[in-house]
Design a protein around this motif. Structure first.
Motif, PDB file in Angstrom:
ATOM      1  N   HIS A  23       0.838  -1.208   0.000  1.00  0.00           N
ATOM      2  CA  HIS A  23       0.000   0.000   0.000  1.00  0.00           C
ATOM      3  C   HIS A  23       0.870   1.254   0.000  1.00  0.00           C
ATOM      4  N   PHE A  24       1.941   1.257   0.813  1.00  0.00           N
ATOM      5  CA  PHE A  24       2.850   2.406   0.828  1.00  0.00           C
ATOM      6  C   PHE A  24       3.484   2.592  -0.544  1.00  0.00           C
ATOM      7  N   ALA A  25       3.954   1.501  -1.145  1.00  0.00           N
ATOM      8  CA  ALA A  25       4.606   1.573  -2.453  1.00  0.00           C
ATOM      9  C   ALA A  25       3.658   2.077  -3.533  1.00  0.00           C
ATOM     10  N   ALA A  26       2.400   1.656  -3.482  1.00  0.00           N
ATOM     11  CA  ALA A  26       1.412   2.126  -4.463  1.00  0.00           C
ATOM     12  C   ALA A  26       1.195   3.627  -4.324  1.00  0.00           C
ATOM     13  N   GLY A  27       1.081   4.090  -3.085  1.00  0.00           N
ATOM     14  CA  GLY A  27       0.935   5.530  -2.860  1.00  0.00           C
ATOM     15  C   GLY A  27       2.162   6.293  -3.327  1.00  0.00           C
ATOM     16  N   LEU A  28       3.343   5.760  -3.014  1.00  0.00           N
ATOM     17  CA  LEU A  28       4.588   6.402  -3.423  1.00  0.00           C
ATOM     18  C   LEU A  28       4.670   6.502  -4.948  1.00  0.00           C
ATOM     19  N   ALA A  29       4.334   5.426  -5.631  1.00  0.00           N
ATOM     20  CA  ALA A  29       4.377   5.425  -7.094  1.00  0.00           C
ATOM     21  C   ALA A  29       3.441   6.488  -7.667  1.00  0.00           C
ATOM     22  N   LEU A  30       2.231   6.565  -7.143  1.00  0.00           N
ATOM     23  CA  LEU A  30       1.294   7.582  -7.650  1.00  0.00           C
ATOM     24  C   LEU A  30       1.764   8.989  -7.309  1.00  0.00           C
ATOM     25  N   GLY A  31       2.354   9.149  -6.135  1.00  0.00           N
ATOM     26  CA  GLY A  31       2.892  10.456  -5.765  1.00  0.00           C
ATOM     27  C   GLY A  31       4.012  10.881  -6.695  1.00  0.00           C
ATOM     28  N   LEU A  32       4.890   9.944  -7.043  1.00  0.00           N
ATOM     29  CA  LEU A  32       5.992  10.250  -7.953  1.00  0.00           C
ATOM     30  C   LEU A  32       5.502  10.529  -9.373  1.00  0.00           C
ATOM     31  N   MET A  33       4.307  10.027  -9.697  1.00  0.00           N
ATOM     32  CA  MET A  33       3.713  10.325 -11.003  1.00  0.00           C
ATOM     33  C   MET A  33       2.860  11.589 -10.937  1.00  0.00           C
ATOM     34  N   ASN A  34       2.890  12.248  -9.778  1.00  0.00           N
ATOM     35  CA  ASN A  34       2.152  13.489  -9.555  1.00  0.00           C
ATOM     36  C   ASN A  34       0.639  13.326  -9.735  1.00  0.00           C
ATOM     37  N   ALA A  35       0.119  12.191  -9.299  1.00  0.00           N
ATOM     38  CA  ALA A  35      -1.333  11.969  -9.351  1.00  0.00           C
ATOM     39  C   ALA A  35      -2.020  12.941  -8.391  1.00  0.00           C
ATOM     40  N   PRO A  36      -3.137  13.502  -8.783  1.00  0.00           N
ATOM     41  CA  PRO A  36      -3.872  14.393  -7.879  1.00  0.00           C
ATOM     42  C   PRO A  36      -4.289  13.640  -6.617  1.00  0.00           C
ATOM     43  N   ARG A  37      -4.100  14.279  -5.475  1.00  0.00           N
ATOM     44  CA  ARG A  37      -4.345  13.641  -4.190  1.00  0.00           C
ATOM     45  C   ARG A  37      -5.782  13.158  -4.021  1.00  0.00           C
ATOM     46  N   GLY A  38      -6.743  13.974  -4.365  1.00  0.00           N
ATOM     47  CA  GLY A  38      -8.152  13.602  -4.183  1.00  0.00           C
ATOM     48  C   GLY A  38      -8.532  12.332  -4.937  1.00  0.00           C
ATOM     49  N   PRO A  39      -8.365  12.328  -6.257  1.00  0.00           N
ATOM     50  CA  PRO A  39      -8.694  11.117  -7.006  1.00  0.00           C
ATOM     51  C   PRO A  39      -7.880   9.894  -6.573  1.00  0.00           C
ATOM     52  N   ALA A  40      -6.618  10.112  -6.208  1.00  0.00           N
ATOM     53  CA  ALA A  40      -5.781   8.988  -5.769  1.00  0.00           C
ATOM     54  C   ALA A  40      -6.336   8.382  -4.481  1.00  0.00           C
ATOM     55  N   MET A  41      -6.784   9.228  -3.558  1.00  0.00           N
ATOM     56  CA  MET A  41      -7.350   8.715  -2.302  1.00  0.00           C
ATOM     57  C   MET A  41      -8.715   8.068  -2.543  1.00  0.00           C
ATOM     58  N   ILE A  42      -9.505   8.629  -3.442  1.00  0.00           N
ATOM     59  CA  ILE A  42     -10.803   8.025  -3.768  1.00  0.00           C
ATOM     60  C   ILE A  42     -10.582   6.632  -4.354  1.00  0.00           C
ATOM     61  N   ALA A  43      -9.569   6.486  -5.198  1.00  0.00           N
ATOM     62  CA  ALA A  43      -9.256   5.176  -5.777  1.00  0.00           C
ATOM     63  C   ALA A  43      -8.847   4.183  -4.693  1.00  0.00           C
ATOM     64  N   SER A  44      -8.072   4.640  -3.735  1.00  0.00           N
ATOM     65  CA  SER A  44      -7.628   3.755  -2.653  1.00  0.00           C
ATOM     66  C   SER A  44      -8.798   3.323  -1.773  1.00  0.00           C
ATOM     67  N   VAL A  45      -9.653   4.261  -1.428  1.00  0.00           N
ATOM     68  CA  VAL A  45     -10.837   3.929  -0.623  1.00  0.00           C
ATOM     69  C   VAL A  45     -11.744   2.988  -1.417  1.00  0.00           C
ATOM     70  N   GLY A  46     -11.908   3.265  -2.699  1.00  0.00           N
ATOM     71  CA  GLY A  46     -12.719   2.392  -3.552  1.00  0.00           C
ATOM     72  C   GLY A  46     -12.175   0.975  -3.587  1.00  0.00           C
ATOM     73  N   TYR A  47     -10.850   0.857  -3.671  1.00  0.00           N
ATOM     74  CA  TYR A  47     -10.242  -0.479  -3.650  1.00  0.00           C
ATOM     75  C   TYR A  47     -10.549  -1.189  -2.334  1.00  0.00           C
ATOM     76  N   GLU A  48     -10.411  -0.484  -1.224  1.00  0.00           N
ATOM     77  CA  GLU A  48     -10.667  -1.103   0.084  1.00  0.00           C
ATOM     78  C   GLU A  48     -12.127  -1.543   0.210  1.00  0.00           C
ATOM     79  N   VAL A  49     -13.048  -0.744  -0.300  1.00  0.00           N
ATOM     80  CA  VAL A  49     -14.471  -1.115  -0.261  1.00  0.00           C
ATOM     81  C   VAL A  49     -14.702  -2.353  -1.125  1.00  0.00           C
TER      82      VAL A  49
END
Length: 106
Positions: A23-49
């Motif tokens: 999970h940390f690595a996935a977040g790090l990868a998206l951060g390094l790709m400059n993914a917008p924080r909001g959509p990135a977090m929505i995707a993570s919450v969606g995955y958990e659901v």
């Protein structure tokens, strides 16, 4: 509930498990790709659901090779470390753009 999963059977019952690093690595990868924080977090919450729903079904139990869904502590830690990874990646990009913060002597 355990803090750390030391065996496979404790994986979804503990707050920290081998997937915490993923999970940390996935977040790090998206951060390094400059993914917008909001959509990135929505995707993570969606995955958990989606994972919660799947792990309650026979198909999901086979897919994830688990006996049942993750506990609340595990989900919260997964989301928190994902966010920390995302922010770490974004901060790395910010520091590359602006240069390192050097001490200033007056």
């Amino acid at each position: 509930m355990k803090l750390v999963a030391l065996s496979r059977r404790d994986q979804n019952r503990a707050a920290l498990d081998p997937w915490t690093v993923v999970h940390f690595a996935a977040g790090l990868a998206l951060g390094l790709m400059n993914a917008p924080r909001g959509p990135a977090m929505i995707a993570s919450v969606g995955y958990e659901v989606a994972e919660q729903l799947l792990e309650r079904s026979p198909t999901g139990k086979r897919l994830f090779n688990t006996r049942g869904p993750e506990g609340v502590a595990n989900v919260c830690v997964d989301l928190a470390v994902y966010y920390l990874g995302l922010r770490a990646g974004q901060r790395r990009l910010d520091s590359e753009r602006t240069g390192p913060d050097l001490p200033r002597f007056h």
